[in-house]
Write a protein that holds these residues in place. Structure first.
Motif, mmCIF file in Angstrom:
data_model
loop_
_atom_site.group_PDB
_atom_site.id
_atom_site.type_symbol
_atom_site.label_atom_id
_atom_site.label_comp_id
_atom_site.label_asym_id
_atom_site.label_seq_id
_atom_site.Cartn_x
_atom_site.Cartn_y
_atom_site.Cartn_z
ATOM 1 N N SER A 54 -2.294 -12.543 9.627
ATOM 2 C CA SER A 54 -2.014 -11.306 8.897
ATOM 3 C C SER A 54 -0.934 -10.508 9.625
ATOM 4 O O SER A 54 -1.100 -10.150 10.790
ATOM 5 C CB SER A 54 -3.326 -10.516 8.810
ATOM 6 O OG SER A 54 -3.093 -9.172 8.485
ATOM 7 N N HIS A 87 -14.130 -7.445 5.670
ATOM 8 C CA HIS A 87 -13.065 -6.611 6.199
ATOM 9 C C HIS A 87 -12.440 -5.788 5.094
ATOM 10 O O HIS A 87 -12.611 -6.101 3.909
ATOM 11 C CB HIS A 87 -12.003 -7.478 6.886
ATOM 12 C CG HIS A 87 -11.416 -8.508 5.963
ATOM 13 N ND1 HIS A 87 -12.070 -9.683 5.660
ATOM 14 C CD2 HIS A 87 -10.271 -8.523 5.257
ATOM 15 C CE1 HIS A 87 -11.333 -10.372 4.810
ATOM 16 N NE2 HIS A 87 -10.234 -9.687 4.547
ATOM 17 N N TYR A 95 0.843 -1.194 0.000
ATOM 18 C CA TYR A 95 0.000 0.000 0.000
ATOM 19 C C TYR A 95 0.876 1.240 0.000
ATOM 20 O O TYR A 95 1.739 1.383 0.875
ATOM 21 C CB TYR A 95 -0.853 0.077 1.267
ATOM 22 C CG TYR A 95 -1.808 -1.063 1.483
ATOM 23 C CD1 TYR A 95 -1.370 -2.302 1.930
ATOM 24 C CD2 TYR A 95 -3.176 -0.887 1.264
ATOM 25 C CE1 TYR A 95 -2.261 -3.342 2.146
ATOM 26 C CE2 TYR A 95 -4.069 -1.925 1.490
ATOM 27 C CZ TYR A 95 -3.606 -3.144 1.924
ATOM 28 O OH TYR A 95 -4.488 -4.169 2.144
ATOM 29 N N ARG A 153 3.046 0.600 3.305
ATOM 30 C CA ARG A 153 2.615 -0.439 4.240
ATOM 31 C C ARG A 153 2.665 -1.755 3.488
ATOM 32 O O ARG A 153 2.243 -1.830 2.324
ATOM 33 C CB ARG A 153 1.194 -0.175 4.728
ATOM 34 C CG ARG A 153 0.615 -1.338 5.509
ATOM 35 C CD ARG A 153 -0.755 -1.004 6.096
ATOM 36 N NE ARG A 153 -1.195 -2.076 6.961
ATOM 37 C CZ ARG A 153 -2.048 -3.044 6.590
ATOM 38 N NH1 ARG A 153 -2.571 -3.061 5.374
ATOM 39 N NH2 ARG A 153 -2.374 -3.997 7.419
#
Ligand code: MD6
Ligand code: FE
Length: 214
Positions: free
Chosen positions: A146, A188, A123, A205
């Motif tokens: 995750s 999500h 990201y 990210r």
């Protein structure tokens, strides 16, 4: 004298739902081994923007490692043993990643988790991920682990209906989120990442999600 409230071992795990646990900072000490392991993976299978089934380019760049990799194109979403870009198998799951994921899963109550796929998302500031379910895996009895690295993000943790109002969960560098069981199919997403510079990863990210896909 030892202060009883002195937190010597980092923040405690947070139970976010029946089968969802946030392990704050669980991966921090492994940052360098993880980045060392990711470098050759990303040389062999570089970041790319896949197409949605609607034909649009995804904002998040991604890659994979493991026996299976998640791919998306006009034909839909699926797991594939081959990287469509190179035609070669995806790079192997680095042992450090496998060990970390299994340890985190066990900590969250899922013993014996052996992932065969790791989706790697990248990201840039301003990039997010819209609400979705992860339902392309064969076996929903296995959790997803995750791992977040780099800039912080606000994770939207919804319910089993798209319309359920999501909880907002801060995911910081080194945090691990484990979910499975009855939470496995929750909707999500990720809010657009705020501009910033992470001291180790810069303006990005990276999120690694380990799954048992096959
Ligand atoms: C992300 N994560 O944190 C995107 N999916 O960048 C996911 O889509 C995700 O974190 C399933 C389970 C955990 C996740
Ligand atoms: Fe997901």
């Amino acid at each position: 004298m030892i202060q009883p409230d002195l937190d010597l071992f980092g923040p405690a795990p947070q139970q976010l739902a029946a089968h969802t646990v946030l392990l704050p900072g669980f991966a921090v000490a492994q940052t360098e081994p993880l980045l060392d392991a990711l470098r050759p993976v990303l040389r062999a299978a570089p970041w790319r923007h896949m197409l949605t089934p609607g034909g649009r380019s995804m904002a998040v760049a991604l890659s994979n490692c493991g026996a299976l990799g998640w791919v998306s194109d006009e034909r839909g979403y699926r797991y594939s043993a081959l990287d469509p870009q190179s035609g070669a198998p995806w790079p192997a799951l680095p042992p450090v990643l496998l060990a970390l994921a299994s340890a985190a899963a066990a900590q969250a109550g899922f013993e014996g988790f052996v992932p065969d796929a790791c989706l790697i998302n990248h990201y840039l500031p301003g990039t997010g991920l819209s609400l979705h379910q992860d339902r392309d895996e064969q076996d929903f009895s296995q959790p997803i682990v995750s791992i977040s690295l780099g800039l912080p993000a606000v994770f939207l943790f919804g319910g089993l209906q798209r319309s359920d109002r999501p909880q907002r969960i801060a995911l910081n560098h080194g945090d691990i989120l484990v979910w499975g069981g009855e939470d496995r199919l929750r909707f999500h997403g990720v809010m657009p990442v705020k501009p910033g510079v992470h001291p180790r990863l810069g303006e990005r990210r990276i999120n690694l999600t380990l799954r048992k896909a096959g």
